[in-house]
Design an enzyme around this catalytic site. Structure first.
Site, PDB file in Angstrom:
ATOM      1  N   CYS A  57      -9.297 -28.340  -9.182  1.00  0.00           N
ATOM      2  CA  CYS A  57      -8.832 -29.165  -8.031  1.00  0.00           C
ATOM      3  C   CYS A  57      -9.700 -28.909  -6.802  1.00  0.00           C
ATOM      4  CB  CYS A  57      -7.367 -28.837  -7.717  1.00  0.00           C
ATOM      5  SG  CYS A  57      -7.119 -27.272  -6.852  1.00  0.00           S
ATOM      6  N   ASN A  92       0.217  -0.769 -12.477  1.00  0.00           N
ATOM      7  CA  ASN A  92      -1.200  -0.973 -12.742  1.00  0.00           C
ATOM      8  C   ASN A  92      -1.459  -2.415 -13.170  1.00  0.00           C
ATOM      9  OD1 ASN A  92      -1.368   1.748 -12.280  1.00  0.00           O
ATOM     10  ND2 ASN A  92      -1.403   2.311 -14.455  1.00  0.00           N
ATOM     11  N   HIS A 147       2.940  -5.557 -10.517  1.00  0.00           N
ATOM     12  CA  HIS A 147       1.989  -6.048  -9.502  1.00  0.00           C
ATOM     13  C   HIS A 147       0.967  -7.010 -10.092  1.00  0.00           C
ATOM     14  CE1 HIS A 147       3.022  -2.161  -7.121  1.00  0.00           C
ATOM     15  NE2 HIS A 147       3.918  -3.099  -6.954  1.00  0.00           N
ATOM     16  N   CYS A 155      -4.306 -20.705  -9.296  1.00  0.00           N
ATOM     17  CA  CYS A 155      -4.581 -21.602  -8.168  1.00  0.00           C
ATOM     18  C   CYS A 155      -3.299 -21.766  -7.358  1.00  0.00           C
ATOM     19  CB  CYS A 155      -5.026 -22.971  -8.697  1.00  0.00           C
ATOM     20  SG  CYS A 155      -5.260 -24.183  -7.366  1.00  0.00           S
ATOM     21  N   CYS A 184     -11.069 -23.607  -8.949  1.00  0.00           N
ATOM     22  CA  CYS A 184     -10.141 -24.406  -9.756  1.00  0.00           C
ATOM     23  C   CYS A 184     -10.714 -25.819  -9.902  1.00  0.00           C
ATOM     24  CB  CYS A 184      -8.784 -24.473  -9.050  1.00  0.00           C
ATOM     25  SG  CYS A 184      -7.558 -25.466  -9.947  1.00  0.00           S
ATOM     26  N   ASP A 200      -4.369  -3.078 -14.771  1.00  0.00           N
ATOM     27  CA  ASP A 200      -5.528  -2.934 -15.668  1.00  0.00           C
ATOM     28  C   ASP A 200      -5.284  -3.379 -17.112  1.00  0.00           C
ATOM     29  OD1 ASP A 200      -5.108   0.732 -15.633  1.00  0.00           O
ATOM     30  OD2 ASP A 200      -4.030  -0.811 -16.775  1.00  0.00           O
TER      31      ASP A 200
HETATM   32  C1  BV8 Z   1       6.596  -5.983  -0.566  1.00  0.00           C
HETATM   33  C2  BV8 Z   1      -1.980  -4.494  -6.844  1.00  0.00           C
HETATM   34  C3  BV8 Z   1       8.003  -7.179   0.856  1.00  0.00           C
HETATM   35  C4  BV8 Z   1      -3.285  -4.911  -6.307  1.00  0.00           C
HETATM   36  C5  BV8 Z   1      -0.847  -2.996  -5.293  1.00  0.00           C
HETATM   37  C6  BV8 Z   1       9.640  -0.763   2.153  1.00  0.00           C
HETATM   38  C7  BV8 Z   1      10.199  -1.761   1.376  1.00  0.00           C
HETATM   39  C8  BV8 Z   1       9.447  -2.824   0.943  1.00  0.00           C
HETATM   40  C9  BV8 Z   1       8.081  -2.920   1.288  1.00  0.00           C
HETATM   41  C10 BV8 Z   1       7.531  -1.937   2.063  1.00  0.00           C
HETATM   42  C11 BV8 Z   1       8.288  -0.877   2.502  1.00  0.00           C
HETATM   43  N1  BV8 Z   1       7.487  -0.092   3.250  1.00  0.00           N
HETATM   44  C12 BV8 Z   1       6.244  -0.604   3.273  1.00  0.00           C
HETATM   45  C13 BV8 Z   1       6.231  -1.735   2.579  1.00  0.00           C
HETATM   46  C14 BV8 Z   1       5.080  -2.585   2.368  1.00  0.00           C
HETATM   47  C15 BV8 Z   1       4.246  -2.161   1.158  1.00  0.00           C
HETATM   48  C16 BV8 Z   1       4.208  -0.694   0.936  1.00  0.00           C
HETATM   49  O1  BV8 Z   1       4.948  -0.168   0.105  1.00  0.00           O
HETATM   50  N2  BV8 Z   1       3.310  -0.037   1.625  1.00  0.00           N
HETATM   51  C17 BV8 Z   1       3.122   1.393   1.447  1.00  0.00           C
HETATM   52  C18 BV8 Z   1       1.630   1.700   1.496  1.00  0.00           C
HETATM   53  C19 BV8 Z   1       3.905   2.123   2.517  1.00  0.00           C
HETATM   54  N3  BV8 Z   1       4.750  -2.826  -0.020  1.00  0.00           N
HETATM   55  C20 BV8 Z   1       4.341  -4.066  -0.256  1.00  0.00           C
HETATM   56  O2  BV8 Z   1       3.621  -4.705   0.482  1.00  0.00           O
HETATM   57  C21 BV8 Z   1       4.850  -4.708  -1.544  1.00  0.00           C
HETATM   58  N4  BV8 Z   1       5.432  -5.954  -1.165  1.00  0.00           N
HETATM   59  O3  BV8 Z   1       7.333  -5.054  -0.518  1.00  0.00           O
HETATM   60  O4  BV8 Z   1       6.862  -7.168   0.012  1.00  0.00           O
HETATM   61  C22 BV8 Z   1       8.102  -8.502   1.461  1.00  0.00           C
HETATM   62  C23 BV8 Z   1       9.333  -8.917   1.868  1.00  0.00           C
HETATM   63  C24 BV8 Z   1       9.441 -10.136   2.459  1.00  0.00           C
HETATM   64  C25 BV8 Z   1       8.321 -10.932   2.631  1.00  0.00           C
HETATM   65  C26 BV8 Z   1       7.073 -10.509   2.216  1.00  0.00           C
HETATM   66  C27 BV8 Z   1       6.951  -9.268   1.622  1.00  0.00           C
HETATM   67  C28 BV8 Z   1       3.726  -5.019  -2.500  1.00  0.00           C
HETATM   68  C29 BV8 Z   1       3.083  -3.743  -2.948  1.00  0.00           C
HETATM   69  C30 BV8 Z   1       2.080  -4.059  -4.068  1.00  0.00           C
HETATM   70  C31 BV8 Z   1       0.683  -3.814  -3.557  1.00  0.00           C
HETATM   71  N5  BV8 Z   1      -0.268  -3.983  -4.680  1.00  0.00           N
HETATM   72  N6  BV8 Z   1      -1.677  -3.181  -6.339  1.00  0.00           N
HETATM   73  C32 BV8 Z   1      -4.415  -4.108  -6.907  1.00  0.00           C
HETATM   74  O5  BV8 Z   1      -4.185  -3.118  -7.627  1.00  0.00           O
HETATM   75  O6  BV8 Z   1      -5.546  -4.491  -6.630  1.00  0.00           O
HETATM   76  S1  BV8 Z   1      -0.496  -1.459  -4.794  1.00  0.00           S
HETATM   77  C33 BV8 Z   1      -1.391  -0.354  -5.699  1.00  0.00           C
HETATM   78  O7  BV8 Z   1      -1.263   0.849  -5.013  1.00  0.00           O
HETATM   79  C34 BV8 Z   1      -0.797  -0.080  -7.060  1.00  0.00           C
HETATM   80  O8  BV8 Z   1      -0.334  -1.232  -7.677  1.00  0.00           O
HETATM   81  C35 BV8 Z   1       0.257   0.915  -6.810  1.00  0.00           C
HETATM   82  O9  BV8 Z   1       1.496   0.330  -6.605  1.00  0.00           O
HETATM   83  C36 BV8 Z   1      -0.231   1.531  -5.523  1.00  0.00           C
HETATM   84  C37 BV8 Z   1      -0.875   2.864  -5.815  1.00  0.00           C
HETATM   85  O10 BV8 Z   1       0.047   3.633  -6.245  1.00  0.00           O
HETATM   86  P1  BV8 Z   1      -0.230   4.521  -7.533  1.00  0.00           P
HETATM   87  O11 BV8 Z   1      -0.311   3.647  -8.729  1.00  0.00           O
HETATM   88  O12 BV8 Z   1       0.800   5.543  -7.462  1.00  0.00           O
HETATM   89  O13 BV8 Z   1      -1.693   5.152  -7.369  1.00  0.00           O
HETATM   90  P2  BV8 Z   1      -2.162   6.291  -6.351  1.00  0.00           P
HETATM   91  O14 BV8 Z   1      -3.641   6.349  -6.427  1.00  0.00           O
HETATM   92  O15 BV8 Z   1      -1.481   6.094  -5.038  1.00  0.00           O
HETATM   93  O16 BV8 Z   1      -1.567   7.643  -6.960  1.00  0.00           O
HETATM   94  C38 BV8 Z   1      -2.058   8.132  -8.195  1.00  0.00           C
HETATM   95  C39 BV8 Z   1      -1.140   9.268  -8.567  1.00  0.00           C
HETATM   96  O17 BV8 Z   1      -1.535   9.738  -9.849  1.00  0.00           O
HETATM   97  C40 BV8 Z   1      -1.237  10.445  -7.614  1.00  0.00           C
HETATM   98  O18 BV8 Z   1       0.057  10.928  -7.349  1.00  0.00           O
HETATM   99  C41 BV8 Z   1      -2.071  11.484  -8.390  1.00  0.00           C
HETATM  100  O19 BV8 Z   1      -1.657  12.805  -8.087  1.00  0.00           O
HETATM  101  C42 BV8 Z   1      -1.705  11.154  -9.805  1.00  0.00           C
HETATM  102  N7  BV8 Z   1      -2.743  11.448 -10.797  1.00  0.00           N
HETATM  103  C43 BV8 Z   1      -4.080  11.320 -10.671  1.00  0.00           C
HETATM  104  N8  BV8 Z   1      -4.678  11.662 -11.837  1.00  0.00           N
HETATM  105  C44 BV8 Z   1      -3.681  11.991 -12.706  1.00  0.00           C
HETATM  106  C45 BV8 Z   1      -2.448  11.849 -12.047  1.00  0.00           C
HETATM  107  N9  BV8 Z   1      -1.265  12.104 -12.642  1.00  0.00           N
HETATM  108  C46 BV8 Z   1      -1.308  12.516 -13.927  1.00  0.00           C
HETATM  109  N10 BV8 Z   1      -2.449  12.667 -14.632  1.00  0.00           N
HETATM  110  C47 BV8 Z   1      -3.645  12.415 -14.054  1.00  0.00           C
HETATM  111  N11 BV8 Z   1      -4.777  12.593 -14.779  1.00  0.00           N
END
Ligand code: BV8
Length: 254
Positions: A155, A108, A125, A133, A153, A110
């Site tokens: 700059c 998160n 993240h 910048c 920025c 936040d």
């Molecule tokens: C990277 C910041 C590599 C921005 C976010 C394999 C290996 C490596 C990479 C990949 C790979 N396969 C695919 C990739 C690429 C990609 C990826 O993983 N894609 C997914 C969609 C398949 N990964 C990336 O791009 C990462 N970078 O690996 O770079 C690389 C290598 C070389 C050169 C260049 C690059 C970067 C990923 C970071 C993205 N940024 N956020 C912002 O927030 O604005 S992602 C964002 O979504 C979050 O940070 C978080 O990580 C993700 C969401 O996940 P959750 O937090 O789990 O939230 P979600 O809503 O999905 O789920 C909520 C859960 O809570 C649910 O299960 C629900 O049931 C539960 N829930 C709800 N209410 C409750 C609850 N549980 C309990 N109580 C409740 N009340």
């Protein structure tokens, strides 16, 4: 209908391992902040149901329309600013006081863990409260929403949110720290993550492979469920305090 304590069908040996652990960690996702009123990404009412992540959470999207991206982040900043830490965030602070070694690994941006009082927080993240910048490396931390869209920025470049977008690498230092923590954790609590985004989603398997316990809290099963030592299905704001009460309350002698 009993409270969440009744849904805690955790054997006492697991509770005892939790209480006696010397090193522990918690991996959190958007679900830990859901009961603070901060929307999650996936599932009912999720952000990605309304918005196209390729336009808002990728470097390409920012390049094409920085104004649109900043309007989205400013909206989220205003929502987060109004939100308060919930019982799950507070319980995680209590956990940090209990374990000799404890880290919060959060996906998160936040800042809610720090606002709740957690001290050792690894922001995998980045943070919505920091912007940078890319030309001169200036970093600005501000606890209030941006007022200028897009923020500039000195700059002359447009500042970007200091967050990790899809397709961007996490900071190598952060990945090293998170992997070390996962490897050393005798227990990792995995709270409120859909476990679909890598490399964060790989962290619980590191703990598991190193012989640690993985305890999941979520509303529904995820890919972690198949190998977790226990999965507690229910809202984090109820299940985590109930789990923690049971673990620290269990008689030491047993
Ligand atoms: C990277 C910041 C590599 C921005 C976010 C394999 C290996 C490596 C990479 C990949 C790979 N396969 C695919 C990739 C690429 C990609 C990826 O993983 N894609 C997914 C969609 C398949 N990964 C990336 O791009 C990462 N970078 O690996 O770079 C690389 C290598 C070389 C050169 C260049 C690059 C970067 C990923 C970071 C993205 N940024 N956020 C912002 O927030 O604005 S992602 C964002 O979504 C979050 O940070 C978080 O990580 C993700 C969401 O996940 P959750 O937090 O789990 O939230 P979600 O809503 O999905 O789920 C909520 C859960 O809570 C649910 O299960 C629900 O049931 C539960 N829930 C709800 N209410 C409750 C609850 N549980 C309990 N109580 C409740 N009340």
């Amino acid at each position: 209908m009993g409270g969440s304590e009744d849904r805690l069908d955790l054997p006492s040996n697991i509770l005892r391992k939790i209480r006696n652990a010397k090193s522990a960690s918690v991996l959190t996702g958007a679900g830990v902040s859901a009961e603070s009123g901060i929307p999650t990404f996936r599932g009912a009412g999720g952000i990605w149901e309304k918005y196209d992540f390729t336009k808002l959470a990728t470097p390409q999207g920012f390049k094409e329309d920085p104004r649109l991206v900043w309007e989205w982040y400013q909206l989220r900043q205003k929502e987060i600013k109004k939100a308060k830490p919930n019982a799950a965030h507070i319980t995680i602070v209590d956990m940090e006081d209990h374990f000799p070694r404890f880290s919060v690994l959060t996906q998160n941006i936040d800042g809610m863990h720090s606002r709740a009082g957690s001290r050792n927080v690894v922001e995998l993240h980045g943070s919505i409260w920091r912007m940078r910048c890319e030309r001169d490396g200036l970093m600005i931390q501000d606890d209030d929403p941006v007022t200028e869209i897009p923020p500039m920025c000195q700059c002359g470049s447009i500042l970007r949110p200091d967050v990790v977008w899809f397709g961007e690498q996490l900071s190598p230092d952060v990945v090293d720290e998170a992997s070390r923590v996962a490897n050393e954790s005798e227990v990792m609590f995995v709270v409120g993550t859909s476990a679909v985004v890598y490399p964060a989603a790989a962290l619980p398997a590191i703990t598991k492979n190193a012989g640690g316990l993985v305890i999941e809290i979520n509303l529904e099963p995820t890919d972690i469920t198949s190998y977790a030592d226990a999965s507690l299905f229910g809202p984090a704001g109820e299940m985590l305090p109930a789990l923690w009460n049971a673990a620290v309350r269990i008689p030491k002698a047993l």
